[in-house]
Scaffold this motif. Structure first.
Motif, PDB file in Angstrom:
ATOM      1  N   ALA A   1     -11.865  -6.915  -8.623  1.00  0.00           N
ATOM      2  CA  ALA A   1     -12.728  -8.102  -8.662  1.00  0.00           C
ATOM      3  C   ALA A   1     -13.388  -8.253 -10.032  1.00  0.00           C
ATOM      4  O   ALA A   1     -13.509  -9.369 -10.550  1.00  0.00           O
ATOM      5  CB  ALA A   1     -13.792  -8.027  -7.571  1.00  0.00           C
ATOM      6  N   VAL A   2     -13.800  -7.146 -10.636  1.00  0.00           N
ATOM      7  CA  VAL A   2     -14.402  -7.197 -11.965  1.00  0.00           C
ATOM      8  C   VAL A   2     -13.332  -7.495 -13.007  1.00  0.00           C
ATOM      9  O   VAL A   2     -13.566  -8.263 -13.945  1.00  0.00           O
ATOM     10  CB  VAL A   2     -15.158  -5.887 -12.274  1.00  0.00           C
ATOM     11  N   VAL A   3     -12.151  -6.906 -12.846  1.00  0.00           N
ATOM     12  CA  VAL A   3     -11.051  -7.200 -13.772  1.00  0.00           C
ATOM     13  C   VAL A   3     -10.760  -8.700 -13.759  1.00  0.00           C
ATOM     14  O   VAL A   3     -10.580  -9.319 -14.811  1.00  0.00           O
ATOM     15  CB  VAL A   3      -9.785  -6.384 -13.418  1.00  0.00           C
ATOM     16  N   ARG A   4     -10.754  -9.302 -12.582  1.00  0.00           N
ATOM     17  CA  ARG A   4     -10.527 -10.743 -12.463  1.00  0.00           C
ATOM     18  C   ARG A   4     -11.596 -11.523 -13.233  1.00  0.00           C
ATOM     19  O   ARG A   4     -11.297 -12.472 -13.955  1.00  0.00           O
ATOM     20  CB  ARG A   4     -10.511 -11.140 -10.985  1.00  0.00           C
ATOM     21  N   THR A   5     -12.845 -11.093 -13.105  1.00  0.00           N
ATOM     22  CA  THR A   5     -13.943 -11.754 -13.827  1.00  0.00           C
ATOM     23  C   THR A   5     -13.790 -11.596 -15.333  1.00  0.00           C
ATOM     24  O   THR A   5     -13.971 -12.557 -16.087  1.00  0.00           O
ATOM     25  CB  THR A   5     -15.304 -11.181 -13.372  1.00  0.00           C
ATOM     26  N   VAL A   6     -13.452 -10.394 -15.767  1.00  0.00           N
ATOM     27  CA  VAL A   6     -13.266 -10.142 -17.202  1.00  0.00           C
ATOM     28  C   VAL A   6     -12.126 -10.995 -17.743  1.00  0.00           C
ATOM     29  O   VAL A   6     -12.265 -11.645 -18.784  1.00  0.00           O
ATOM     30  CB  VAL A   6     -13.005  -8.645 -17.470  1.00  0.00           C
ATOM     31  N   LEU A   7     -11.010 -11.004 -17.043  1.00  0.00           N
ATOM     32  CA  LEU A   7      -9.865 -11.794 -17.493  1.00  0.00           C
ATOM     33  C   LEU A   7     -10.207 -13.273 -17.552  1.00  0.00           C
ATOM     34  O   LEU A   7      -9.832 -13.972 -18.495  1.00  0.00           O
ATOM     35  CB  LEU A   7      -8.661 -11.569 -16.575  1.00  0.00           C
ATOM     36  N   ALA A   8     -10.926 -13.756 -16.549  1.00  0.00           N
ATOM     37  CA  ALA A   8     -11.320 -15.163 -16.534  1.00  0.00           C
ATOM     38  C   ALA A   8     -12.219 -15.477 -17.718  1.00  0.00           C
ATOM     39  O   ALA A   8     -12.082 -16.525 -18.355  1.00  0.00           O
ATOM     40  CB  ALA A   8     -12.014 -15.505 -15.223  1.00  0.00           C
ATOM     41  N   SER A   9     -13.125 -14.571 -18.038  1.00  0.00           N
ATOM     42  CA  SER A   9     -14.028 -14.789 -19.164  1.00  0.00           C
ATOM     43  C   SER A   9     -13.283 -14.724 -20.492  1.00  0.00           C
ATOM     44  O   SER A   9     -13.490 -15.548 -21.373  1.00  0.00           O
ATOM     45  CB  SER A   9     -15.147 -13.753 -19.159  1.00  0.00           C
ATOM     46  N   LEU A  10     -12.398 -13.745 -20.620  1.00  0.00           N
ATOM     47  CA  LEU A  10     -11.661 -13.574 -21.872  1.00  0.00           C
ATOM     48  C   LEU A  10     -10.629 -14.665 -22.087  1.00  0.00           C
ATOM     49  O   LEU A  10     -10.346 -15.050 -23.213  1.00  0.00           O
ATOM     50  CB  LEU A  10     -10.970 -12.206 -21.901  1.00  0.00           C
ATOM     51  N   CYS A  11     -10.068 -15.144 -20.998  1.00  0.00           N
ATOM     52  CA  CYS A  11      -8.985 -16.131 -21.101  1.00  0.00           C
ATOM     53  C   CYS A  11      -9.460 -17.555 -20.832  1.00  0.00           C
ATOM     54  O   CYS A  11      -8.644 -18.463 -20.718  1.00  0.00           O
ATOM     55  CB  CYS A  11      -7.853 -15.753 -20.147  1.00  0.00           C
ATOM     56  N   GLY A  12     -10.762 -17.725 -20.664  1.00  0.00           N
ATOM     57  CA  GLY A  12     -11.324 -19.064 -20.505  1.00  0.00           C
ATOM     58  C   GLY A  12     -11.036 -19.718 -19.174  1.00  0.00           C
ATOM     59  O   GLY A  12     -10.978 -20.933 -19.085  1.00  0.00           O
ATOM     60  N   GLY A  13     -10.883 -18.925 -18.134  1.00  0.00           N
ATOM     61  CA  GLY A  13     -10.606 -19.484 -16.814  1.00  0.00           C
ATOM     62  C   GLY A  13     -11.848 -20.026 -16.148  1.00  0.00           C
ATOM     63  O   GLY A  13     -12.974 -19.682 -16.496  1.00  0.00           O
ATOM     64  N   ALA A  14     -11.660 -20.865 -15.164  1.00  0.00           N
ATOM     65  CA  ALA A  14     -12.781 -21.471 -14.437  1.00  0.00           C
ATOM     66  C   ALA A  14     -13.395 -20.507 -13.438  1.00  0.00           C
ATOM     67  O   ALA A  14     -14.429 -20.788 -12.865  1.00  0.00           O
ATOM     68  CB  ALA A  14     -12.297 -22.719 -13.715  1.00  0.00           C
ATOM     69  N   GLU A  15     -12.764 -19.366 -13.222  1.00  0.00           N
ATOM     70  CA  GLU A  15     -13.212 -18.429 -12.195  1.00  0.00           C
ATOM     71  C   GLU A  15     -14.421 -17.589 -12.633  1.00  0.00           C
ATOM     72  O   GLU A  15     -15.045 -16.932 -11.821  1.00  0.00           O
ATOM     73  CB  GLU A  15     -12.043 -17.507 -11.849  1.00  0.00           C
ATOM     74  N   ALA A  16     -14.736 -17.584 -13.917  1.00  0.00           N
ATOM     75  CA  ALA A  16     -15.840 -16.762 -14.410  1.00  0.00           C
ATOM     76  C   ALA A  16     -17.153 -17.306 -13.849  1.00  0.00           C
ATOM     77  O   ALA A  16     -17.568 -18.399 -14.179  1.00  0.00           O
ATOM     78  CB  ALA A  16     -15.871 -16.769 -15.927  1.00  0.00           C
ATOM     79  N   GLU A  17     -17.801 -16.504 -12.995  1.00  0.00           N
ATOM     80  CA  GLU A  17     -19.017 -16.970 -12.329  1.00  0.00           C
ATOM     81  C   GLU A  17     -20.272 -16.368 -12.936  1.00  0.00           C
ATOM     82  O   GLU A  17     -21.326 -16.950 -12.881  1.00  0.00           O
ATOM     83  CB  GLU A  17     -18.961 -16.604 -10.842  1.00  0.00           C
ATOM     84  N   ARG A  18     -20.158 -15.151 -13.455  1.00  0.00           N
ATOM     85  CA  ARG A  18     -21.337 -14.460 -13.965  1.00  0.00           C
ATOM     86  C   ARG A  18     -21.126 -14.120 -15.433  1.00  0.00           C
ATOM     87  O   ARG A  18     -20.000 -13.975 -15.881  1.00  0.00           O
ATOM     88  CB  ARG A  18     -21.550 -13.167 -13.178  1.00  0.00           C
ATOM     89  N   PRO A  19     -22.225 -13.947 -16.139  1.00  0.00           N
ATOM     90  CA  PRO A  19     -22.066 -13.543 -17.542  1.00  0.00           C
ATOM     91  C   PRO A  19     -21.343 -12.203 -17.630  1.00  0.00           C
ATOM     92  O   PRO A  19     -21.670 -11.251 -16.925  1.00  0.00           O
ATOM     93  CB  PRO A  19     -23.501 -13.425 -18.050  1.00  0.00           C
ATOM     94  N   LEU A  20     -20.368 -12.151 -18.460  1.00  0.00           N
ATOM     95  CA  LEU A  20     -19.513 -10.973 -18.582  1.00  0.00           C
ATOM     96  C   LEU A  20     -20.298  -9.720 -18.953  1.00  0.00           C
ATOM     97  O   LEU A  20     -20.086  -8.657 -18.374  1.00  0.00           O
ATOM     98  CB  LEU A  20     -18.415 -11.246 -19.610  1.00  0.00           C
TER      99      LEU A  20
END
Length: 117
Positions: free
Chosen positions: A60-79
């Motif tokens: 779940a954290v990897v998904r957040t990190v990837l979303a933040s790094l790759c500019g995805g809409a899934e990033a919900e919290r500050p990395l």
């Protein structure tokens, strides 16, 4: 590229690549025959996923990190906050392991002393 080629190029098993897809870490389109079709970028993404998972991050954290790094809409919290919480949790687990190790080392020493004499 098909899943077998991605597996060969990354050294990650087909089963693990399917797991990454199930966890929404990796995506593929489907051919008319139903085969997964990955873009060239998938090779680099799998490398990032491996690195993040090797850092003891949950998917779940990897998904957040990837979303933040790759500019995805899934990033919900500050990395940064997410990663700091993971590091604090890891430090806590390491502390518990160090205490357990010290107890076990002490027990081993006690047994050695008793068996010598």
């Amino acid at each position: 590229m098909r899943i077998g080629e991605l597996s060969k190029r990354t050294g990650v098993s087909i089963r693990m690549l399917r797991y990454y897809e199930e966890q929404r870490l990796l995506s593929a389109t489907r051919t008319s025959g139903g085969y997964r079709d990955y873009t060239e970028d998938a090779v680099e993404r799998v490398g990032r996923i491996r690195c993040l998972l090797d850092s003891a991050l949950p998917t779940a954290v990897v998904r957040t990190v990837l979303a933040s790094l790759c500019g995805g809409a899934e990033a919900e919290r500050p990395l940064l906050g997410v990663l700091e919480r993971e590091l604090a949790g890891l430090d806590e687990r390491m502390g518990r392991l160090a205490r357990s190790r010290a107890h076990l080392a002490g027990l081993i020493e006690d047994v050695r002393v008793r068996t010598r004499g």
